[in-house]
Each structure stands twice: as structure tokens, then as C-alpha cells.
Design a protein around this motif. Structure first.
Motif, PDB file in Angstrom:
ATOM      1  N   THR A   1       0.862  -1.142   0.088  1.00  0.00           N
ATOM      2  CA  THR A   1      -0.084   0.162   0.056  1.00  0.00           C
ATOM      3  C   THR A   1       0.682   1.379   0.089  1.00  0.00           C
ATOM      4  OG1 THR A   1      -1.695  -1.062   1.077  1.00  0.00           O
ATOM      5  CG2 THR A   1      -1.791   1.387   1.373  1.00  0.00           C
ATOM      6  N   PHE A   2       1.846   1.182   0.936  1.00  0.00           N
ATOM      7  CA  PHE A   2       2.855   2.464   0.888  1.00  0.00           C
ATOM      8  C   PHE A   2       3.537   2.699  -0.593  1.00  0.00           C
ATOM      9  CE2 PHE A   2       1.957   1.040   5.077  1.00  0.00           C
ATOM     10  CZ  PHE A   2       1.538   2.298   5.615  1.00  0.00           C
ATOM     11  N   VAL A   3       3.620   1.738  -1.163  1.00  0.00           N
ATOM     12  CA  VAL A   3       4.343   2.085  -2.605  1.00  0.00           C
ATOM     13  C   VAL A   3       3.542   2.984  -3.416  1.00  0.00           C
ATOM     14  CG1 VAL A   3       5.191   1.148  -4.718  1.00  0.00           C
ATOM     15  CG2 VAL A   3       5.744   0.242  -2.516  1.00  0.00           C
ATOM     16  N   TRP A   4       2.048   2.518  -3.362  1.00  0.00           N
ATOM     17  CA  TRP A   4       1.169   3.291  -4.212  1.00  0.00           C
ATOM     18  C   TRP A   4       0.920   4.556  -3.573  1.00  0.00           C
ATOM     19  CZ3 TRP A   4       0.301   1.620  -8.699  1.00  0.00           C
ATOM     20  CH2 TRP A   4       0.045   0.428  -8.970  1.00  0.00           C
TER      21      TRP A   4
ATOM     22  N   HIS B   1      -5.191  12.940  -9.663  1.00  0.00           N
ATOM     23  CA  HIS B   1      -6.038  12.610 -10.509  1.00  0.00           C
ATOM     24  C   HIS B   1      -5.421  11.790 -11.771  1.00  0.00           C
ATOM     25  CE1 HIS B   1      -8.491  12.950 -14.291  1.00  0.00           C
ATOM     26  NE2 HIS B   1      -9.528  12.563 -13.609  1.00  0.00           N
ATOM     27  N   ARG B   2      -4.192  12.386 -12.258  1.00  0.00           N
ATOM     28  CA  ARG B   2      -3.460  11.880 -13.176  1.00  0.00           C
ATOM     29  C   ARG B   2      -2.633  10.751 -12.804  1.00  0.00           C
ATOM     30  NH1 ARG B   2      -1.217   9.907 -17.086  1.00  0.00           N
ATOM     31  NH2 ARG B   2       0.446  10.531 -18.149  1.00  0.00           N
ATOM     32  N   MET B   3      -2.214  10.731 -11.490  1.00  0.00           N
ATOM     33  CA  MET B   3      -1.574   9.576 -11.212  1.00  0.00           C
ATOM     34  C   MET B   3      -2.378   8.205 -10.890  1.00  0.00           C
ATOM     35  SD  MET B   3       1.438   8.282 -10.393  1.00  0.00           S
ATOM     36  CE  MET B   3       2.477   9.609 -10.122  1.00  0.00           C
ATOM     37  N   LEU B   4      -3.541   8.515 -10.333  1.00  0.00           N
ATOM     38  CA  LEU B   4      -4.467   7.513  -9.996  1.00  0.00           C
ATOM     39  C   LEU B   4      -5.248   7.033 -11.337  1.00  0.00           C
ATOM     40  CD1 LEU B   4      -5.908   8.956  -6.849  1.00  0.00           C
ATOM     41  CD2 LEU B   4      -4.493   6.826  -7.102  1.00  0.00           C
ATOM     42  N   ARG B   5      -5.376   7.788 -12.076  1.00  0.00           N
ATOM     43  CA  ARG B   5      -6.114   7.510 -13.277  1.00  0.00           C
ATOM     44  C   ARG B   5      -5.063   6.612 -14.345  1.00  0.00           C
ATOM     45  NH1 ARG B   5      -8.797   8.772 -18.152  1.00  0.00           N
ATOM     46  NH2 ARG B   5     -11.269   9.295 -18.093  1.00  0.00           N
ATOM     47  N   HIS B   6      -3.848   7.216 -14.301  1.00  0.00           N
ATOM     48  CA  HIS B   6      -2.871   6.234 -15.051  1.00  0.00           C
ATOM     49  C   HIS B   6      -2.659   4.662 -14.521  1.00  0.00           C
ATOM     50  CE1 HIS B   6       0.832   5.490 -17.136  1.00  0.00           C
ATOM     51  NE2 HIS B   6       1.345   4.882 -16.014  1.00  0.00           N
ATOM     52  N   HIS B   7      -2.787   4.723 -13.231  1.00  0.00           N
ATOM     53  CA  HIS B   7      -2.652   3.377 -12.717  1.00  0.00           C
ATOM     54  C   HIS B   7      -3.836   2.442 -12.526  1.00  0.00           C
ATOM     55  CE1 HIS B   7       1.785   3.359 -11.825  1.00  0.00           C
ATOM     56  NE2 HIS B   7       1.736   4.604 -11.467  1.00  0.00           N
ATOM     57  N   PHE B   8      -5.007   3.343 -12.355  1.00  0.00           N
ATOM     58  CA  PHE B   8      -6.154   2.641 -12.275  1.00  0.00           C
ATOM     59  C   PHE B   8      -7.315   3.082 -13.029  1.00  0.00           C
ATOM     60  CE2 PHE B   8      -3.808   2.737  -8.001  1.00  0.00           C
ATOM     61  CZ  PHE B   8      -3.532   1.587  -7.764  1.00  0.00           C
ATOM     62  N   PRO B   9      -7.018   2.694 -14.325  1.00  0.00           N
ATOM     63  CA  PRO B   9      -7.965   3.274 -15.320  1.00  0.00           C
ATOM     64  C   PRO B   9      -9.677   2.842 -15.034  1.00  0.00           C
ATOM     65  CG  PRO B   9      -6.607   1.359 -16.224  1.00  0.00           C
ATOM     66  CD  PRO B   9      -6.185   1.727 -15.030  1.00  0.00           C
ATOM     67  N   ALA B  10      -9.556   1.453 -14.459  1.00  0.00           N
ATOM     68  CA  ALA B  10     -11.003   1.531 -14.042  1.00  0.00           C
ATOM     69  C   ALA B  10     -11.927   2.156 -13.198  1.00  0.00           C
ATOM     70  CB  ALA B  10     -11.157  -0.038 -13.534  1.00  0.00           C
TER      71      ALA B  10
ATOM     72  N   HIS C   1       5.690  13.383 -14.708  1.00  0.00           N
ATOM     73  CA  HIS C   1       7.458  13.177 -14.323  1.00  0.00           C
ATOM     74  C   HIS C   1       7.447  12.124 -13.211  1.00  0.00           C
ATOM     75  CE1 HIS C   1      11.280  14.480 -13.308  1.00  0.00           C
ATOM     76  NE2 HIS C   1      10.979  14.266 -12.142  1.00  0.00           N
ATOM     77  N   VAL C   2       6.650  12.068 -12.133  1.00  0.00           N
ATOM     78  CA  VAL C   2       6.752  10.967 -11.271  1.00  0.00           C
ATOM     79  C   VAL C   2       6.464   9.446 -11.902  1.00  0.00           C
ATOM     80  CG1 VAL C   2       5.871   9.917  -9.224  1.00  0.00           C
ATOM     81  CG2 VAL C   2       6.146  12.441  -9.496  1.00  0.00           C
ATOM     82  N   ILE C   3       5.502   9.494 -12.883  1.00  0.00           N
ATOM     83  CA  ILE C   3       4.908   8.344 -13.553  1.00  0.00           C
ATOM     84  C   ILE C   3       6.310   7.758 -14.479  1.00  0.00           C
ATOM     85  CG2 ILE C   3       3.943   7.260 -15.525  1.00  0.00           C
ATOM     86  CD1 ILE C   3       1.402   9.079 -14.651  1.00  0.00           C
ATOM     87  N   GLU C   4       7.115   8.778 -14.938  1.00  0.00           N
ATOM     88  CA  GLU C   4       8.284   8.475 -15.817  1.00  0.00           C
ATOM     89  C   GLU C   4       9.415   8.095 -14.824  1.00  0.00           C
ATOM     90  OE1 GLU C   4      10.492   7.635 -18.937  1.00  0.00           O
ATOM     91  OE2 GLU C   4       8.287   8.082 -18.987  1.00  0.00           O
ATOM     92  N   LEU C   5       9.530   8.676 -13.779  1.00  0.00           N
ATOM     93  CA  LEU C   5      10.608   8.320 -12.769  1.00  0.00           C
ATOM     94  C   LEU C   5      10.465   6.913 -12.251  1.00  0.00           C
ATOM     95  CD1 LEU C   5      10.983  11.376 -10.156  1.00  0.00           C
ATOM     96  CD2 LEU C   5      12.646  10.441 -11.721  1.00  0.00           C
ATOM     97  N   ARG C   6       9.174   6.544 -12.198  1.00  0.00           N
ATOM     98  CA  ARG C   6       9.071   5.045 -11.607  1.00  0.00           C
ATOM     99  C   ARG C   6       8.929   4.057 -12.616  1.00  0.00           C
ATOM    100  NH1 ARG C   6      11.581   4.993  -7.515  1.00  0.00           N
ATOM    101  NH2 ARG C   6      10.503   2.967  -7.168  1.00  0.00           N
TER     102      ARG C   6
END
Length: 433
Positions: free
Chosen positions: A74-77, A120-129, A164-169
Motif C-alpha cells: 500500500t505504501f508504494v502506491w 487525478h492523473r497519477m491514479l487514473r494512469h494506474h487505475f483506469p477502471a 514526471h513521477v510516472i516516468e521516474l517510476r
């Protein structure tokens, strides 16, 4: 020598959490001394810090519903989301050094809009559902911010910060297949009852950290040898205090063991920020610092689990006649109070996270008084932890009283988390000159 230093550090971790902050030379100001909005145009964001708190609550709910992660994962997310929000906010407000970025927004941008758009962008990227739920939440936030240039600039910058964080990870090892090749023998982990499940989340021990430069940077020395007096003391304590029935535990100790199974730490951070009148930049920093420290503590603990692979108490006690230690004896039908998680004993993930969290908070807040009201998702009870050392003491004890960790795994874990956070405080989330 390395092992003795790790054990020595474990005995001093509680005192270090109380006084170590006084020796830190960084200019870490006391957060509660600066309540309210920050920045030359902060009046434009009427909701301020509440936007960060609301979106971290949304993140918690979406992560739980969509990822269904184990407690450690959980803490990673949460770290992904909170670093994106932090960069979005400080890119507008200044005040603190961005996380691995030099992006800056127009001074006229809305930091509240930036925070919401980043989450919003971070969560939508990882959890499109969860897109519909997230879109509705963003619409609700933006409805509280005046339309116009400030809102538009904030939204655009928040999306940049998240990207930027999405690309970092990217390709950071999350979820990658990692095996545990050790063959069962005395002292070595093997699946535990009742489910006898394989090593859970082994990939965490090989994942690229968020703050540290490698998973093993703070790997401690090895646990006590099977024939040592310390190993025997650990097992004797577990036999007496960690068993499901016939234990020497008091009712309060049993409650403590159950309380720490799952905690609403995100809620506690938000509650602290609101009660202490934090501004938006302080609130974003609080979440980002706490969550990245805990994520790296998980990675550090799992690195040690993979490296040392020590058996759990339930196995050690039932098979004590194989350990070669004359001071231990087998308890063939021994059962722990709590269900044993499916990964090795050393290090304790909860204790490593507890040490890292509390040391990070004492550094960020500038005081050993953390003032956290933390609700247990397991028992529903809320405990008020005024001081960092009280929290660490309880999390160490809880895993022993639950029968799922040796005291050594807990104490060395807490000391390791403390060292990790000390290192990170000198490099991240620093106040700007």
C-alpha cells in the motif's frame, strides 16, 4: 562487528527517536509555527490544504478497491501519489525542494488545482477502471476553485508533475517476478500455517527505492545464530507471550497486538495537518515525506527478508528440537495470536516502517511530539500517540505479542528505519533558503 552494531543500535532506537532530532543540523522548521496558507498569492486557493487531505483520502480508497494490495505494498502506491502532489504544490508555492525535479509553475497558478490534477492523473494512469470516480472527484474539487487562468495553469502543471513521477517510476521493479530459492532447513523460512502460502511480495526486496540509492543500503547484520542465547530468549518470550491460548499477555497487550495489524495512517496524517493548521505546501510535504519513508522501509525490510530468509516463530517453536540450541524446546502445537504473514521473520516490516515513519516525522515537525490520532482498521479503536518513541515501542511489542515476529526482528527493524529516515532527511523535502 557489523552484527553487534545492529544489535546495539536496536537497543538505543527509542532514545534516539526522542533526542536524535536535536542533533540534526538541517534547518527543519517547526511546522506548527506557520499555520495557514503560504505563498504570495495563496489567498486564491480557498480550500488550501484540505484539497491535499481530500485527495489522499481518495487515493487510499481507490488503491484499496482497485489494487487490493497487501499492507506493505500500500505504501508504494501512496508514495507515488503523494510525491506527485508534493511536486505539483511546491512547484507553485516554493517553500520546499521538489522531489527529484526542477519543474516550476507560473506564479499565478492555483496550487490547489495543481494538487488535485496531479493526484487525478497519477491514479487514473494506474487505475483506469476508477476513471469515472476520479473524474467526478476532480470536477468536485475544481468547482471550489474560481474558473480562470489560475485554475487552468494549476491543472496543467499538476498533470506535468504526475507525468514526471510516472516516468521516474517506470520499470522500477513493482510486481516483477522474484523467487526465494532457499531450501528448507533449520532456521530457514518456509510457508507457514494455516494457508502455507508462498513468499508474498518478494519483488518488494528488489524494487528500486524512492529515496535510497539501493534496496540494501541499510541492510543490517545477520540475526542471532540459532545456538545463541539471544535466539533462545526470543523464542522463550514468544512461547510465553505470543501464543493464541494460555498466554501471559494482559488484555491491553492483546489489544495492542491486534490494533497494529492495519492502521489508517493516511487519515492520521490528514487529521494532524488539519488540527495544526498546516498550509498546502506543509500538508503535501507531510504526506510525501511519511509515505516515501515507509515505502523505502518496506523495500529495506524485504531486502533483508530475501537475503537472510529466517523462519517464522510458528516454525521455529514447533521445530525447536532441530535448531541445535539446548535452551530451546519444541512446542508441537503452538499457534500465534495473529495469523503469520507469508514472508520471513527478519526484518519486521511493521517495525521498520514504524522507525522510519516516526524519525521522518520528528525531523519534519522539528519535535519528538508527533501528536497523531491513529485509528486501527482492525479493531476500530483510535489511539493518540503524543510522542514518537511511544509509537515505536508499541509496534515493536505488538509483533511479539501477536506471535509473528521475534523481538530481534522488531528492534533491529525499528533501528534500521530510523537510520534510513536520518539519511533521507539530509537529502529530501528540505526547506528552501
Amino acid at each position: 562487528m557489523r552484527n553487534r552494531r545492529a544489535w546495539s543500535a536496536s537497543r538505543t532506537v527509542l532514545a534516539g527517536l526522542a533526542c536524535g532530532v536535536l542533533a540534526l543540523t538541517l534547518p527543519l522548521p517547526r511546522a506548527s509555527a506557520r499555520p495557514g496558507p503560504e505563498g504570495p498569492d495563496a489567498h486564491r486557493d480557498e480550500r488550501g490544504a484540505a484539497v491535499v487531505v481530500d485527495w489522499m483520502r481518495t487515493a487510499d480508497a481507490v488503491i484499496d478497491a482497485e489494487a487490493r494490495p497487501g499492507p506493505a505494498e500500500t505504501f508504494v502506491w501512496q508514495a507515488y501519489v503523494s510525491t506527485a502532489v508534493y511536486n505539483a504544490v511546491v512547484g507553485v508555492e516554493g517553500r520546499f525542494a521538489p522531489y527529484r525535479w526542477d519543474g516550476r509553475a507560473p506564479r499565478t497558478a492555483s496550487s490547489a488545482a495543481a494538487a488535485a490534477a496531479a493526484a487525478h492523473r497519477m491514479l487514473r494512469h494506474h487505475f483506469p477502471a476508477a476513471a469515472e470516480r476520479l473524474d467526478d472527484a476532480l470536477t468536485g474539487t475544481l468547482a471550489t476553485i474560481p474558473d480562470g487562468r489560475a485554475e487552468d495553469e494549476g491543472v496543467a502543471f499538476g498533470r506535468r508533475a504526475a507525468s514526471h513521477v510516472i516516468e521516474l517510476r517506470r520499470d522500477d521493479g513493482r510486481g516483477a517476478p522474484v523467487s526465494f530459492p532457499a531450501h528448507p532447513r533449520p532456521g530457514v523460512w518456509r510457508p507457514t500455517p494455516p494457508g502455507y502460502e508462498p513468499f508474498a511480495g518478494a519483488w518488494l526486496g528488489r524494487m528500486r527505492p524512492l529515496l535510497l540509492d539501493s534496496p540494501g543500503r541499510f541492510r543490517p547484520g545477520p540475526p542471532p545464530p540459532l545456538r545463541s542465547a539471544r535466539y533462545a530468549r526470543d523464542l522463550q518470550e514468544l512461547a510465553a507471550y505470543g501464543c493464541r491460548t494460555g498466554s501471559h499477555r494482559t488484555p491491553r497487550q492483546t489489544d495492542t497486538a491486534r490494533y497494529f495489524v492495519a492502521l489508517d495512517l493516511q487519515g492520521a496524517l490528514g487529521d494532524h495537518a488539519v488540527r495544526h493548521g498546516f498550509g498546502i505546501a506543509e500538508t503535501a510535504r507531510l504526506y510525501a515525506a511519511a509515505n516515501t519513508a515507509q515505502a523505502d522501509a518496506v523495500i529495506t525490510a524485504w531486502d533483508a527478508k530475501l537475503h537472510y530468509g529466517t523462519w517464522r516463530p510458528v516454525t521455529a517453536l514447533r521445530e525447536a528440537d532441530t535448531d541445535g540450541n539446548p535452551a530451546t524446546r519444541p512446542h508441537r502445537h503452538w499457534e500465534p495470536l495473529l495469523t503469520t504473514p507469508s514472508h520471513p521473520d527478519y526484518l519486521s516490516g511493521h517495525a521498520t516502517m514504524g522507525g522510519a515513519l516516526m524519525r521522518m516525522l520528528t525531523g519534519i515537525l522539528g519535535t519528538p511530539r508527533v501528536d497523531l490520532r491513529i485509528r486501527s482498521a482492525t479493531t476500530g479503536a483510535t489511539r493518540h500517540y503524543r510522542h514518537a518513541d511511544a509509537y515505536v515501542r508499541d509496534v515493536v511489542d505488538a509483533r511479539v505479542w501477536g506471535g509473528i515476529h521475534t523481538r530481534t526482528a522488531d528492534e533491529v527493524g525499528a533501528a534500521t528505519g530510523h537510520r534510513l529516515a536520518d539519511w533521507a532527511l539530509r537529502r529530501y523535502f528540505r526547506p528552501l533558503p
